[in-house]
Write an enzyme that holds these catalytic residues in place. Structure first.
Site, PDB file in Angstrom:
ATOM      1  N   CYS A   2       0.867  -1.162   0.000  1.00 37.01           N
ATOM      2  CA  CYS A   2       0.000   0.000   0.000  1.00 37.01           C
ATOM      3  C   CYS A   2       0.909   1.218   0.000  1.00 37.01           C
ATOM      4  O   CYS A   2       2.130   1.085   0.053  1.00 37.01           O
ATOM      5  CB  CYS A   2      -0.847  -0.018   1.258  1.00 37.01           C
ATOM      6  SG  CYS A   2      -1.681  -1.609   1.494  1.00 37.01           S
ATOM      7  N   ARG A  27       0.907   1.863  -5.983  1.00 35.71           N
ATOM      8  CA  ARG A  27       1.118   0.804  -4.999  1.00 35.71           C
ATOM      9  C   ARG A  27      -0.186   0.083  -4.631  1.00 35.71           C
ATOM     10  O   ARG A  27      -0.163  -0.901  -3.900  1.00 35.71           O
ATOM     11  CB  ARG A  27       1.747   1.379  -3.734  1.00 35.71           C
ATOM     12  CG  ARG A  27       3.026   2.146  -3.991  1.00 35.71           C
ATOM     13  CD  ARG A  27       3.601   2.666  -2.703  1.00 35.71           C
ATOM     14  NE  ARG A  27       3.971   1.561  -1.839  1.00 35.71           N
ATOM     15  CZ  ARG A  27       5.112   0.904  -1.910  1.00 35.71           C
ATOM     16  NH1 ARG A  27       6.012   1.258  -2.783  1.00 35.71           N
ATOM     17  NH2 ARG A  27       5.366  -0.084  -1.097  1.00 35.71           N
ATOM     18  N   TRP A  74      -3.841  -1.698  -1.158  1.00 31.44           N
ATOM     19  CA  TRP A  74      -3.951  -2.877  -2.011  1.00 31.44           C
ATOM     20  C   TRP A  74      -4.308  -4.010  -1.059  1.00 31.44           C
ATOM     21  O   TRP A  74      -3.524  -4.379  -0.182  1.00 31.44           O
ATOM     22  CB  TRP A  74      -2.627  -3.158  -2.712  1.00 31.44           C
ATOM     23  CG  TRP A  74      -2.735  -4.269  -3.716  1.00 31.44           C
ATOM     24  CD1 TRP A  74      -3.296  -4.194  -4.958  1.00 31.44           C
ATOM     25  CD2 TRP A  74      -2.266  -5.608  -3.583  1.00 31.44           C
ATOM     26  NE1 TRP A  74      -3.201  -5.408  -5.594  1.00 31.44           N
ATOM     27  CE2 TRP A  74      -2.574  -6.298  -4.772  1.00 31.44           C
ATOM     28  CE3 TRP A  74      -1.616  -6.314  -2.562  1.00 31.44           C
ATOM     29  CZ2 TRP A  74      -2.262  -7.637  -4.983  1.00 31.44           C
ATOM     30  CZ3 TRP A  74      -1.302  -7.650  -2.759  1.00 31.44           C
ATOM     31  CH2 TRP A  74      -1.620  -8.301  -3.965  1.00 31.44           C
ATOM     32  N   ASN A  98       1.457  -0.595   5.683  1.00 29.79           N
ATOM     33  CA  ASN A  98       1.747  -1.292   4.431  1.00 29.79           C
ATOM     34  C   ASN A  98       2.511  -2.559   4.800  1.00 29.79           C
ATOM     35  O   ASN A  98       3.533  -2.474   5.480  1.00 29.79           O
ATOM     36  CB  ASN A  98       2.617  -0.397   3.535  1.00 29.79           C
ATOM     37  CG  ASN A  98       3.221  -1.159   2.366  1.00 29.79           C
ATOM     38  OD1 ASN A  98       2.639  -2.127   1.888  1.00 29.79           O
ATOM     39  ND2 ASN A  98       4.387  -0.729   1.923  1.00 29.79           N
ATOM     40  N   GLY A  99       2.018  -3.714   4.375  1.00 30.40           N
ATOM     41  CA  GLY A  99       2.727  -4.962   4.684  1.00 30.40           C
ATOM     42  C   GLY A  99       1.765  -6.014   5.200  1.00 30.40           C
ATOM     43  O   GLY A  99       0.549  -5.880   5.080  1.00 30.40           O
ATOM     44  N   GLU A 481       6.134 -11.328 -22.880  1.00 30.43           N
ATOM     45  CA  GLU A 481       5.912  -9.966 -22.393  1.00 30.43           C
ATOM     46  C   GLU A 481       4.699  -9.348 -23.095  1.00 30.43           C
ATOM     47  O   GLU A 481       3.880  -8.676 -22.466  1.00 30.43           O
ATOM     48  CB  GLU A 481       7.192  -9.137 -22.617  1.00 30.43           C
ATOM     49  CG  GLU A 481       7.104  -7.678 -22.230  1.00 30.43           C
ATOM     50  CD  GLU A 481       6.724  -7.417 -20.778  1.00 30.43           C
ATOM     51  OE1 GLU A 481       6.714  -8.353 -19.958  1.00 30.43           O
ATOM     52  OE2 GLU A 481       6.403  -6.260 -20.477  1.00 30.43           O
ATOM     53  N   LYS A 485       1.315  -8.043 -21.220  1.00 35.53           N
ATOM     54  CA  LYS A 485       0.777  -6.688 -21.394  1.00 35.53           C
ATOM     55  C   LYS A 485      -0.704  -6.753 -21.748  1.00 35.53           C
ATOM     56  O   LYS A 485      -1.514  -6.049 -21.176  1.00 35.53           O
ATOM     57  CB  LYS A 485       1.502  -5.914 -22.508  1.00 35.53           C
ATOM     58  CG  LYS A 485       2.926  -5.461 -22.251  1.00 35.53           C
ATOM     59  CD  LYS A 485       3.071  -4.383 -21.223  1.00 35.53           C
ATOM     60  CE  LYS A 485       3.157  -4.943 -19.847  1.00 35.53           C
ATOM     61  NZ  LYS A 485       4.447  -5.191 -19.268  1.00 35.53           N
ATOM     62  N   GLU A 488      -2.921  -8.038 -18.763  1.00 39.70           N
ATOM     63  CA  GLU A 488      -3.052  -7.221 -17.550  1.00 39.70           C
ATOM     64  C   GLU A 488      -3.828  -5.926 -17.753  1.00 39.70           C
ATOM     65  O   GLU A 488      -4.462  -5.451 -16.826  1.00 39.70           O
ATOM     66  CB  GLU A 488      -1.695  -6.970 -16.874  1.00 39.70           C
ATOM     67  CG  GLU A 488      -0.752  -6.034 -17.582  1.00 39.70           C
ATOM     68  CD  GLU A 488       0.577  -5.864 -16.827  1.00 39.70           C
ATOM     69  OE1 GLU A 488       1.606  -5.692 -17.494  1.00 39.70           O
ATOM     70  OE2 GLU A 488       0.579  -5.886 -15.592  1.00 39.70           O
ATOM     71  N   HIS A 504       2.618 -29.148 -29.969  1.00 37.24           N
ATOM     72  CA  HIS A 504       2.602 -30.095 -28.845  1.00 37.24           C
ATOM     73  C   HIS A 504       1.414 -29.856 -27.917  1.00 37.24           C
ATOM     74  O   HIS A 504       1.430 -30.299 -26.769  1.00 37.24           O
ATOM     75  CB  HIS A 504       3.918 -29.997 -28.069  1.00 37.24           C
ATOM     76  CG  HIS A 504       5.103 -30.375 -28.904  1.00 37.24           C
ATOM     77  ND1 HIS A 504       5.333 -31.661 -29.311  1.00 37.24           N
ATOM     78  CD2 HIS A 504       6.086 -29.627 -29.457  1.00 37.24           C
ATOM     79  CE1 HIS A 504       6.433 -31.711 -30.060  1.00 37.24           C
ATOM     80  NE2 HIS A 504       6.900 -30.474 -30.159  1.00 37.24           N
ATOM     81  N   LYS A 604       1.486  -1.546  -8.715  1.00 39.18           N
ATOM     82  CA  LYS A 604       2.757  -1.382  -9.406  1.00 39.18           C
ATOM     83  C   LYS A 604       3.893  -2.067  -8.657  1.00 39.18           C
ATOM     84  O   LYS A 604       4.737  -2.721  -9.237  1.00 39.18           O
ATOM     85  CB  LYS A 604       3.029   0.117  -9.546  1.00 39.18           C
ATOM     86  CG  LYS A 604       4.326   0.447 -10.245  1.00 39.18           C
ATOM     87  CD  LYS A 604       4.140   0.413 -11.733  1.00 39.18           C
ATOM     88  CE  LYS A 604       5.420   0.611 -12.485  1.00 39.18           C
ATOM     89  NZ  LYS A 604       5.351  -0.069 -13.778  1.00 39.18           N
TER      90      LYS A 604
HETATM   91  C1  AGP Z   1       4.213  -5.973 -15.466  1.00 37.50           C
HETATM   92  O1  AGP Z   1       3.685  -5.042 -16.308  1.00 37.50           O
HETATM   93  C2  AGP Z   1       4.173  -5.648 -14.017  1.00 37.50           C
HETATM   94  N1  AGP Z   1       4.405  -4.320 -13.708  1.00 37.50           N
HETATM   95  C3  AGP Z   1       4.887  -6.680 -13.136  1.00 37.50           C
HETATM   96  O2  AGP Z   1       4.934  -7.917 -13.754  1.00 37.50           O
HETATM   97  C4  AGP Z   1       6.287  -6.285 -12.641  1.00 37.50           C
HETATM   98  O3  AGP Z   1       7.225  -6.367 -13.665  1.00 37.50           O
HETATM   99  C5  AGP Z   1       6.678  -7.209 -11.460  1.00 37.50           C
HETATM  100  O4  AGP Z   1       5.752  -7.038 -10.433  1.00 37.50           O
HETATM  101  C6  AGP Z   1       8.072  -6.947 -10.959  1.00 37.50           C
HETATM  102  O5  AGP Z   1       8.228  -5.647 -10.513  1.00 37.50           O
HETATM  103  P1  AGP Z   1       9.674  -5.025 -10.290  1.00 37.50           P
HETATM  104  O6  AGP Z   1      10.331  -4.941 -11.618  1.00 37.50           O
HETATM  105  O7  AGP Z   1       9.405  -3.671  -9.687  1.00 37.50           O
HETATM  106  O8  AGP Z   1      10.403  -5.928  -9.355  1.00 37.50           O
END
Ligand code: AGP
Length: 609
Positions: A2, A27, A74, A98-99, A481, A485, A488, A504, A604
């Site tokens: 958070c 966050r 979060w 946060n945690g 990747e 994208k 998500e 396969h 994030k």
């Molecule tokens: C992908 O778009 C995400 N933002 C996520 O997969 C991210 O790369 C992952 O949580 C790792 O984050 P970091 O690079 O800050 O460690």
């Protein structure tokens, strides 16, 4: 994971706290709240949803006060609703957290037996009650927080106020970020420097088990045993402009278009026409790297995909054995670490709990040393690594990583060149790779010109439910990747496969409703890829191919589309071919009307396990 902001000031702090929370929404954005202490009375406002929901509630009934704490959540313990939103109040204590507190259940039972009544499902409320209980016996707020955190298991960053101690905020951290912002006649706490950029650039990074007390007059830090501690003051280089969206519709779009510049920043002062410059990995870096006999890379999500590309590069060009693993797996199993193995942690934020824990775990396993590839200076991963290569991408606000990924790749390309030279790569090839890398910012700029064509293409995906992504070699992680994208931010179910794996199993999914997106660089695997694409075509699948300009792919024979893009050479093409996939995901999400920068259920920076 958070976000926390707190302030002790003379002016009314609620607007500052709200501005700080908006910068921290990356966050988490399940609920938001703030509490302000004024004349021994605590005023609180909380709302489910984003900070702006809470802000409009606050604006309909504003309250004054110079001491306050605020939070954007979060959800971990308890659904996102108002009752579970922070700040939590019990007795004299109001607290944001946060945690995750791992031993909260027995603590909750003990406190209930003593008459505490809980109104939320959170672990945070238990902490607030414990602090309130520890206030007895003549302890002040700071002593009560110290006594409390000694009993906690898990990770936390907290900011706490007591109705009995006006003008004072106490913070503490273990395993979750918290820093102090020093203003003039006012002081702050925040989860990161971005949250405080509106009020100060003078930052103190707290260490694990620090407890801090801020008032208008100053900030005093204590270790867990209650002794005063000294931590250095840093000038943060963040500017308020860097976190503005400007002319772009979304942060993600801005960040996609910033990539040529961001990658140029990664490369700046680190490479010239003669190759990678000495000492770019920090003090003692070149000496340590000279002993490398193998590499283990650990990361999560997009950063993990960057690590996968690096495996191909390092094995191809530097002829070093490389393992890549997601951090949440690595940390809980025993790995075999041959002598001379370098541990690399890749993380945009530098605060990802699994990556950080994996890096700490690696200390026990006997590596040659640790290297962090990271975007945030002074983050935990950066501070704890032996060597670091900062990506210099600038703040990335969109939850979906874009420029973080391509700058990680640019940093990993520098590492590859450094190690390839050391391992005796042929000089001519070394020069060719160097030239390709130096051209990368310009090549990315050209690739971005494909946007209008990608927008047209995006229309085809609006009503789709599934998509398959294909790539071979170092373009398989690019496909992964691309699918990450798309899923998500557009919520379309997407999977990625090495193209040779299609037959396969996944081929069974291919019919006229399944779009198949392939990245097709020019190279020795092109013919193999073309055969794989024929397999799709034969099943009536719709093929969308992003092909290098020199790759011979017959567009007419395809039900779908072939888009041409100059991939810039075999070394940098995974970076360049990422661009159309980012643009595709972005424009599909825009057409579907999703919350592009803050997709549902995500955050994030993932600072919980
Ligand atoms: C992908 O778009 C995400 N933002 C996520 O997969 C991210 O790369 C992952 O949580 C790792 O984050 P970091 O690079 O800050 O460690």
């Amino acid at each position: 994971m958070c976000g926390i902001v707190a302030a002790a000031a003379q002016r009314d702090v609620a607007p500052l706290l709200i501005a700080g929370l908006k910068a921290l929404e990356y966050r988490g954005y399940d609920s938001a709240g703030l509490a302000v202490l004024e004349g021994g009375e605590v005023h609180r406002v909380r709302a489910k949803g984003k900070v702006r929901e809470m802000e409009s509630l606050y604006l309909s009934n504003p309250f004054p006060g110079g001491t306050g704490i605020a939070h954007t959540r979060w959800a971990t313990h308890g659904v996102p609703n108002e009752a579970n939103a922070h700040p939590h109040m019990i007795g004299r204590i109001t607290l944001v957290h946060n945690g995750i507190i791992e031993n909260y259940a027995p603590l909750r039972a003990q406190l209930q037996a003593k008459g505490y009544h809980f109104t939320s499902e959170t672990d945070t409320e238990v902490m607030a009650a414990l602090i309130d209980q520890n206030l007895s016996g003549g302890r002040g707020l700071r002593e009560a927080v110290l006594a409390t955190v000694r009993d906690l298991e898990g990770a936390y960053a907290i900011a706490v106020i007591s109705s009995e101690e006006p003008g004072r905020v106490v913070g503490a951290r273990r395993g979750a970020p918290l820093l102090v912002g020093l203003g003039i006649g006012e002081n702050f706490l925040g989860s990161d420097a971005q949250a405080l950029v509106q009020v100060t650039n003078r930052i103190i990074y707290l260490e694990d088990d620090d407890v801090v007390e801020i008032t208008r007059e100053g900030a005093q830090i204590y270790t867990l045993d209650g002794k005063p501690a000294h931590r250095g003051v840093h000038e943060s280089e963040l500017s308020a402009d860097a976190v503005e969206r400007g002319e772009y519709r979304h942060y993600m779009q801005k960040e996609i278009f910033e990539q040529p510049h961001a990658v140029a920043n990664t490369l700046e002062t680190r490479i010239s026409a003669a190759g990678v410059l000495p000492n770019i990995f920090g003090a003692g870096g070149d000496e340590l790297l000279a002993k490398v006999k193998g590499v283990h890379i650990v990361a999560c999500g997009t950063s993990y995909h960057a690590g996968m590309v690096a495996k191909y590069w390092l094995e191809d060009y530097a002829r070093l054995p490389v393992n890549v693993e997601v951090a949440s797996e690595y940390r809980y199993r025993e790995t075999v670490v041959p002598p001379g193995t370098l541990f690399i942690a890749i993380s945009q934020s530098g605060e990802t709990a699994d990556t950080l824990a994996a890096m700490r775990e690696s200390r026990r396993r006997g590596y040659l040393g640790t290297l962090a590839i990271c975007n945030v200076p002074e983050s935990s991963v950066t501070r704890e690594a032996d060597l670091k290569l900062m990506t210099h991408a600038g703040p990335e606000i969109g939850v979906a990583s874009t420029k973080a990924f391509t700058t990680q790749l640019a940093a990993l390309a520098l590492l590859t060149l450094h190690l390839a030279k050391q391992q005796g790569l042929d000089e001519e090839r070394y020069r060719d790779l160097t030239e390709q890398l130096l051209r990368l910012p310009r090549t990315l700029e050209e690739a971005l010109k494909l946007e209008p064509q990608v927008i047209e293409l995006a229309e085809r995906f609006v009503h789709r439910h599934h998509a398959l992504f294909l790539g071979r070699g170092e373009h398989y992680p690019v496909a992964l990747e691309g699918s990450l994208k798309l899923k998500e931010i557009s919520y379309i179910h997407a999977e990625a496969y090495p193209a040779g794996e299609l037959k396969h199993g996944p081929l069974a999914l291919v019919d006229e409703d399944m779009p198949v997106i392939a990245v097709a660089p020019n190279g020795p695997l092109l013919d193999k890829l073309k055969s794989n694409l024929q397999e799709v075509r034969a099943r009536g699948g719709e093929l969308i191919v992003f092909a290098d300009t020199n790759a011979h792919i017959d567009g007419n024979a395809t039900r779908g589309a072939v888009l041409r893009i100059d991939a810039g050479g075999d070394f940098i093409s995974p970076v360049v071919l990422t661009i159309p996939l980012q643009l595709l995901a972005y424009h599909v999400a825009v057409l579907r009307g999703t919350d592009v920068d803050q997709p549902r259920n995500l955050a994030k920076s993932v600072t919980v396990e």
